[in-house]
Design an enzyme around this catalytic site. Structure first.
Site, PDB file in Angstrom:
ATOM      1  N   LYS A   9       0.835  -1.200   0.000  1.00 36.33           N
ATOM      2  CA  LYS A   9       0.000   0.000   0.000  1.00 36.33           C
ATOM      3  C   LYS A   9       0.877   1.259   0.000  1.00 36.33           C
ATOM      4  CE  LYS A   9      -3.662  -2.479   2.513  1.00 36.33           C
ATOM      5  NZ  LYS A   9      -4.621  -2.421   3.640  1.00 36.33           N
ATOM      6  N   TYR A  49     -12.042  -3.083  -3.140  1.00 38.61           N
ATOM      7  CA  TYR A  49     -12.553  -3.083  -1.767  1.00 38.61           C
ATOM      8  C   TYR A  49     -14.085  -3.050  -1.728  1.00 38.61           C
ATOM      9  CZ  TYR A  49      -7.977  -2.717   0.528  1.00 38.61           C
ATOM     10  OH  TYR A  49      -6.716  -2.977   1.006  1.00 38.61           O
ATOM     11  N   ASN A 112      -1.728  -0.175   7.244  1.00 35.24           N
ATOM     12  CA  ASN A 112      -1.177  -1.487   7.599  1.00 35.24           C
ATOM     13  C   ASN A 112      -0.353  -2.115   6.476  1.00 35.24           C
ATOM     14  OD1 ASN A 112      -3.229  -2.260   5.938  1.00 35.24           O
ATOM     15  ND2 ASN A 112      -4.451  -3.282   7.510  1.00 35.24           N
ATOM     16  N   HIS A 115      -1.679  -5.414   1.386  1.00 34.35           N
ATOM     17  CA  HIS A 115      -2.905  -6.189   1.197  1.00 34.35           C
ATOM     18  C   HIS A 115      -2.558  -7.599   0.739  1.00 34.35           C
ATOM     19  CE1 HIS A 115      -6.693  -7.677  -0.399  1.00 34.35           C
ATOM     20  NE2 HIS A 115      -6.014  -8.026  -1.472  1.00 34.35           N
ATOM     21  N   GLU A 126      -8.953 -11.101  -7.701  1.00 36.74           N
ATOM     22  CA  GLU A 126      -8.042  -9.964  -7.574  1.00 36.74           C
ATOM     23  C   GLU A 126      -6.886 -10.053  -8.565  1.00 36.74           C
ATOM     24  OE1 GLU A 126      -7.181  -9.850  -3.358  1.00 36.74           O
ATOM     25  OE2 GLU A 126      -9.243  -9.263  -2.877  1.00 36.74           O
TER      26      GLU A 126
HETATM   27  P1  RTP Z   1      -6.555  -6.106   3.260  1.00 43.36           P
HETATM   28  O1  RTP Z   1      -7.868  -6.457   2.591  1.00 43.36           O
HETATM   29  O2  RTP Z   1      -6.126  -4.680   2.994  1.00 43.36           O
HETATM   30  O3  RTP Z   1      -5.497  -7.111   2.980  1.00 43.36           O
HETATM   31  O4  RTP Z   1      -6.740  -6.151   4.837  1.00 43.36           O
HETATM   32  P2  RTP Z   1      -7.462  -7.290   5.673  1.00 43.36           P
HETATM   33  O5  RTP Z   1      -7.988  -8.357   4.769  1.00 43.36           O
HETATM   34  O6  RTP Z   1      -6.520  -7.684   6.743  1.00 43.36           O
HETATM   35  O7  RTP Z   1      -8.657  -6.485   6.315  1.00 43.36           O
HETATM   36  P3  RTP Z   1     -10.109  -6.166   5.720  1.00 43.36           P
HETATM   37  O8  RTP Z   1     -11.097  -6.527   6.744  1.00 43.36           O
HETATM   38  O9  RTP Z   1     -10.247  -6.738   4.340  1.00 43.36           O
HETATM   39  O10 RTP Z   1     -10.082  -4.592   5.629  1.00 43.36           O
HETATM   40  C1  RTP Z   1      -9.536  -3.916   4.518  1.00 43.36           C
HETATM   41  C2  RTP Z   1      -8.742  -2.731   4.974  1.00 43.36           C
HETATM   42  O11 RTP Z   1      -9.628  -1.752   5.497  1.00 43.36           O
HETATM   43  C3  RTP Z   1      -8.964  -1.036   6.518  1.00 43.36           C
HETATM   44  N1  RTP Z   1      -9.740  -1.091   7.734  1.00 43.36           N
HETATM   45  N2  RTP Z   1      -9.908  -0.066   8.507  1.00 43.36           N
HETATM   46  N3  RTP Z   1     -11.698  -0.171  11.612  1.00 43.36           N
HETATM   47  C4  RTP Z   1     -11.060   0.378  10.626  1.00 43.36           C
HETATM   48  O12 RTP Z   1     -10.780   1.554  10.594  1.00 43.36           O
HETATM   49  C5  RTP Z   1     -10.655  -0.476   9.529  1.00 43.36           C
HETATM   50  N4  RTP Z   1     -10.956  -1.759   9.380  1.00 43.36           N
HETATM   51  C6  RTP Z   1     -10.360  -2.152   8.226  1.00 43.36           C
HETATM   52  C7  RTP Z   1      -7.624  -1.677   6.764  1.00 43.36           C
HETATM   53  O13 RTP Z   1      -6.614  -0.900   6.151  1.00 43.36           O
HETATM   54  C8  RTP Z   1      -7.761  -3.021   6.098  1.00 43.36           C
HETATM   55  O14 RTP Z   1      -6.516  -3.488   5.643  1.00 43.36           O
HETATM   56 MG    MG Z   2      -9.185  -7.971   3.116  1.00 44.07          MG
END
Ligand code: RTP
Ligand code: MG
Length: 148
Positions: A9, A49, A112, A115, A126
């Protein structure tokens, strides 16, 4: 062979962590089959997303991912989808273990660093959303079969 989509990212690129992050997947034993530095359009970000469209953080997430270049990648290997998620660590860096990318370098859930696709279906979607077929290189590292 299994493939996953990973994207460093904007925060990972800005913090000059591209080499460090790629190194972790290379040394684990996975094979890089697609790589590009790119700006992300709003349309691509919103599709990628899309599952989070109704969440309160969606607008900020799209703003962030489109704000500066990302490094889009496809990696190949046995169990690479689940394994990459382990190497990346939990979504919120406060919960990700030291030794993971987010655990070692991340602080904030909205920053973070990387992705990773979360399942076989999303990995397939994807990879084809971010890469054209001709942008992926089919190759096999020599001797992989008896080293790993
Ligand atoms: P990613 O898709 O980016 O790999 O991350 P992930 O699977 O670990 O998490 P996901 O639930 O898919 O969430 C996508 C991205 O949204 C942001 N996020 N912000 N509470 C919050 O403010 C929040 N929750 C999620 C994060 O940057 C996350 O990577
Ligand atoms: Mg995710």
């Amino acid at each position: 062979m299994e493939r996953t989509f990973l994207a460093i990212k904007p925060d990972g690129v800005q913090r000059k962590l591209v080499g460090e992050i790629i190194r972790r997947f290379e040394t684990k034993g996975f094979t890089l089959v697609g790589l590009k530095l790119m700006n992300v359009s709003r349309e691509l970000a919103e599709t990628h997303y899309g599952v989070h469209r109704e969440r309160p953080f969606f607008a900020g997430l799209v703003d962030f991912i489109t704000s500066a270049p990302v490094v889009a990648m496809v990696w190949e290997g046995e169990g690479v989808i689940a394994s990459a998620r382990k190497i990346i660590g939990a979504t919120n860096p406060l919960n990700s273990e030291p030794g993971t990318i987010r655990g070692d370098f991340g602080v904030n859930v909205g920053r973070n660093l990387i992705h990773g696709s979360d399942a076989p279906e999303t990995a397939q979607q994807e990879v084809s959303l971010w890469f054209k077929d001709e942008e992926l290189v089919n190759w096999q590292p020599a001797l992989l079969s008896w080293i790993h």
